[in-house]
Design a protein around this motif. Structure first.
Motif, PDB file in Angstrom:
ATOM      1  N   ALA A 174       0.825  -1.204   0.000  1.00 20.89           N
ATOM      2  CA  ALA A 174       0.000   0.000   0.000  1.00 20.89           C
ATOM      3  C   ALA A 174       0.857   1.251   0.000  1.00 20.89           C
ATOM      4  N   PHE A 175       2.047   1.178   0.600  1.00 21.70           N
ATOM      5  CA  PHE A 175       2.938   2.325   0.639  1.00 21.70           C
ATOM      6  C   PHE A 175       3.675   2.496  -0.679  1.00 21.70           C
ATOM      7  N   ALA A 176       3.929   1.422  -1.376  1.00 19.47           N
ATOM      8  CA  ALA A 176       4.683   1.500  -2.630  1.00 19.47           C
ATOM      9  C   ALA A 176       3.741   1.882  -3.757  1.00 19.47           C
ATOM     10  N   GLN A 177       3.981   3.028  -4.316  1.00 17.97           N
ATOM     11  CA  GLN A 177       3.153   3.512  -5.409  1.00 17.97           C
ATOM     12  C   GLN A 177       3.949   3.349  -6.694  1.00 17.97           C
ATOM     13  N   ALA A 178       3.427   2.597  -7.629  1.00 17.86           N
ATOM     14  CA  ALA A 178       4.135   2.348  -8.881  1.00 17.86           C
ATOM     15  C   ALA A 178       3.924   3.518  -9.831  1.00 17.86           C
ATOM     16  N   CYS A 179       5.014   4.037 -10.354  1.00 15.96           N
ATOM     17  CA  CYS A 179       4.972   5.101 -11.350  1.00 15.96           C
ATOM     18  C   CYS A 179       5.220   4.468 -12.706  1.00 15.96           C
ATOM     19  N   LYS A 180       4.284   4.633 -13.595  1.00 19.23           N
ATOM     20  CA  LYS A 180       4.428   4.080 -14.943  1.00 19.23           C
ATOM     21  C   LYS A 180       4.542   5.237 -15.921  1.00 19.23           C
ATOM     22  N   ALA A 181       5.600   5.209 -16.738  1.00 20.30           N
ATOM     23  CA  ALA A 181       5.852   6.281 -17.696  1.00 20.30           C
ATOM     24  C   ALA A 181       5.184   5.954 -19.025  1.00 20.30           C
ATOM     25  N   VAL A 182       3.911   6.314 -19.133  1.00 18.03           N
ATOM     26  CA  VAL A 182       3.170   6.098 -20.376  1.00 18.03           C
ATOM     27  C   VAL A 182       2.485   7.404 -20.772  1.00 18.03           C
ATOM     28  N   SER A 183       2.316   7.602 -22.061  1.00 20.19           N
ATOM     29  CA  SER A 183       1.654   8.802 -22.564  1.00 20.19           C
ATOM     30  C   SER A 183       0.144   8.659 -22.420  1.00 20.19           C
ATOM     31  N   ALA A 184      -0.576   9.689 -22.826  1.00 22.82           N
ATOM     32  CA  ALA A 184      -2.035   9.669 -22.732  1.00 22.82           C
ATOM     33  C   ALA A 184      -2.644   8.578 -23.620  1.00 22.82           C
ATOM     34  N   ASP A 185      -1.945   8.234 -24.747  1.00 22.78           N
ATOM     35  CA  ASP A 185      -2.471   7.176 -25.619  1.00 22.78           C
ATOM     36  C   ASP A 185      -2.061   5.782 -25.161  1.00 22.78           C
ATOM     37  N   GLY A 186      -1.309   5.685 -24.072  1.00 25.70           N
ATOM     38  CA  GLY A 186      -0.905   4.379 -23.555  1.00 25.70           C
ATOM     39  C   GLY A 186       0.434   3.899 -24.075  1.00 25.70           C
ATOM     40  N   LYS A 187       1.114   4.740 -24.865  1.00 28.06           N
ATOM     41  CA  LYS A 187       2.431   4.358 -25.387  1.00 28.06           C
ATOM     42  C   LYS A 187       3.505   4.696 -24.351  1.00 28.06           C
ATOM     43  N   PRO A 188       4.535   3.856 -24.225  1.00 22.54           N
ATOM     44  CA  PRO A 188       5.589   4.133 -23.250  1.00 22.54           C
ATOM     45  C   PRO A 188       6.395   5.382 -23.627  1.00 22.54           C
ATOM     46  N   LEU A 189       6.738   6.173 -22.603  1.00 27.46           N
ATOM     47  CA  LEU A 189       7.568   7.355 -22.815  1.00 27.46           C
ATOM     48  C   LEU A 189       9.024   6.947 -22.899  1.00 27.46           C
ATOM     49  N   GLY A 199      13.314   8.691 -23.126  1.00 31.88           N
ATOM     50  CA  GLY A 199      14.213   9.841 -23.045  1.00 31.88           C
ATOM     51  C   GLY A 199      13.866  10.815 -21.946  1.00 31.88           C
ATOM     52  N   ALA A 200      13.947  12.123 -22.296  1.00 31.32           N
ATOM     53  CA  ALA A 200      13.731  13.188 -21.325  1.00 31.32           C
ATOM     54  C   ALA A 200      12.299  13.194 -20.786  1.00 31.32           C
ATOM     55  N   ALA A 201      11.340  12.848 -21.629  1.00 26.98           N
ATOM     56  CA  ALA A 201       9.943  12.809 -21.177  1.00 26.98           C
ATOM     57  C   ALA A 201       9.758  11.755 -20.089  1.00 26.98           C
ATOM     58  N   LYS A 202      10.398  10.600 -20.271  1.00 23.85           N
ATOM     59  CA  LYS A 202      10.301   9.528 -19.280  1.00 23.85           C
ATOM     60  C   LYS A 202      10.965   9.944 -17.977  1.00 23.85           C
ATOM     61  N   THR A 203      12.154  10.528 -18.070  1.00 27.20           N
ATOM     62  CA  THR A 203      12.885  10.956 -16.875  1.00 27.20           C
ATOM     63  C   THR A 203      12.090  12.005 -16.104  1.00 27.20           C
ATOM     64  N   SER A 204      11.550  12.984 -16.812  1.00 27.47           N
ATOM     65  CA  SER A 204      10.774  14.046 -16.180  1.00 27.47           C
ATOM     66  C   SER A 204       9.531  13.494 -15.496  1.00 27.47           C
ATOM     67  N   HIS A 205       8.821  12.614 -16.190  1.00 28.16           N
ATOM     68  CA  HIS A 205       7.602  12.019 -15.627  1.00 28.16           C
ATOM     69  C   HIS A 205       7.919  11.189 -14.381  1.00 28.16           C
ATOM     70  N   MET A 206       8.953  10.376 -14.458  1.00 25.43           N
ATOM     71  CA  MET A 206       9.312   9.515 -13.325  1.00 25.43           C
ATOM     72  C   MET A 206       9.731  10.339 -12.117  1.00 25.43           C
ATOM     73  N   LYS A 207      10.519  11.399 -12.334  1.00 21.16           N
ATOM     74  CA  LYS A 207      10.973  12.228 -11.219  1.00 21.16           C
ATOM     75  C   LYS A 207       9.787  12.898 -10.539  1.00 21.16           C
ATOM     76  N   LYS A 208       8.865  13.452 -11.340  1.00 24.10           N
ATOM     77  CA  LYS A 208       7.687  14.109 -10.767  1.00 24.10           C
ATOM     78  C   LYS A 208       6.831  13.107  -9.997  1.00 24.10           C
ATOM     79  N   CYS A 209       6.622  11.942 -10.572  1.00 27.64           N
ATOM     80  CA  CYS A 209       5.812  10.917  -9.922  1.00 27.64           C
ATOM     81  C   CYS A 209       6.463  10.454  -8.619  1.00 27.64           C
ATOM     82  N   CYS A 210       7.759  10.227  -8.645  1.00 30.05           N
ATOM     83  CA  CYS A 210       8.471   9.774  -7.446  1.00 30.05           C
ATOM     84  C   CYS A 210       8.461  10.843  -6.359  1.00 30.05           C
ATOM     85  N   GLU A 211       8.610  12.115  -6.747  1.00 31.50           N
ATOM     86  CA  GLU A 211       8.573  13.188  -5.752  1.00 31.50           C
ATOM     87  C   GLU A 211       7.184  13.317  -5.131  1.00 31.50           C
TER      88      GLU A 211
END
Length: 73
Positions: free
Chosen positions: A18-33, A35-47
Motif C-alpha cells: 500500500a505504501f509502494a506507489q508504482a509510477c508508470k511512464a506512459v503517454s495519454a495514448d498508452g504508449k511508453p515514454l 528519453g527526457a519525457a520519461k525521466t521528467s515524468h518519473m521524477k515528478k511521480c516519485c517526488e
C-alpha cells in the motif's frame, strides 16, 4: 508478547504494498515514454509519492533517498 510481535511483523508485510506507489511512464495514448519525457515524468511521480509510513511528505535527505530509490525501480 510473542503473538503481538508476530502480528506486528505480519501486518507490516501486508501493508508495504500500500505504501509502494508504482509510477508508470506512459503517454495519454498508452504508449511508453522515452528519453527526457520519461525521466521528467518519473521524477515528478516519485517526488509526489515520497511519503513516510504515516503518510506525511518527506523532505531533505529522506526525500532524496526515496526519490532515488523510486527512480531505480
Amino acid at each position: 508478547m510473542k503473538r503481538l510481535s508476530v502480528l506486528v511483523v505480519l501486518s507490516l508485510f501486508s501493508a508495504s504494498p500500500a505504501f509502494a506507489q508504482a509510477c508508470k511512464a506512459v503517454s495519454a495514448d498508452g504508449k511508453p515514454l522515452a528519453g527526457a519525457a520519461k525521466t521528467s515524468h518519473m521524477k515528478k511521480c516519485c517526488e509526489d509519492n515520497a511519503k513516510s509510513a504515516e503518510g506525511k511528505a518527506l523532505s531533505g535527505a529522506a526525500k532524496k533517498s526515496s526519490v532515488d530509490k523510486c527512480m531505480k525501480g
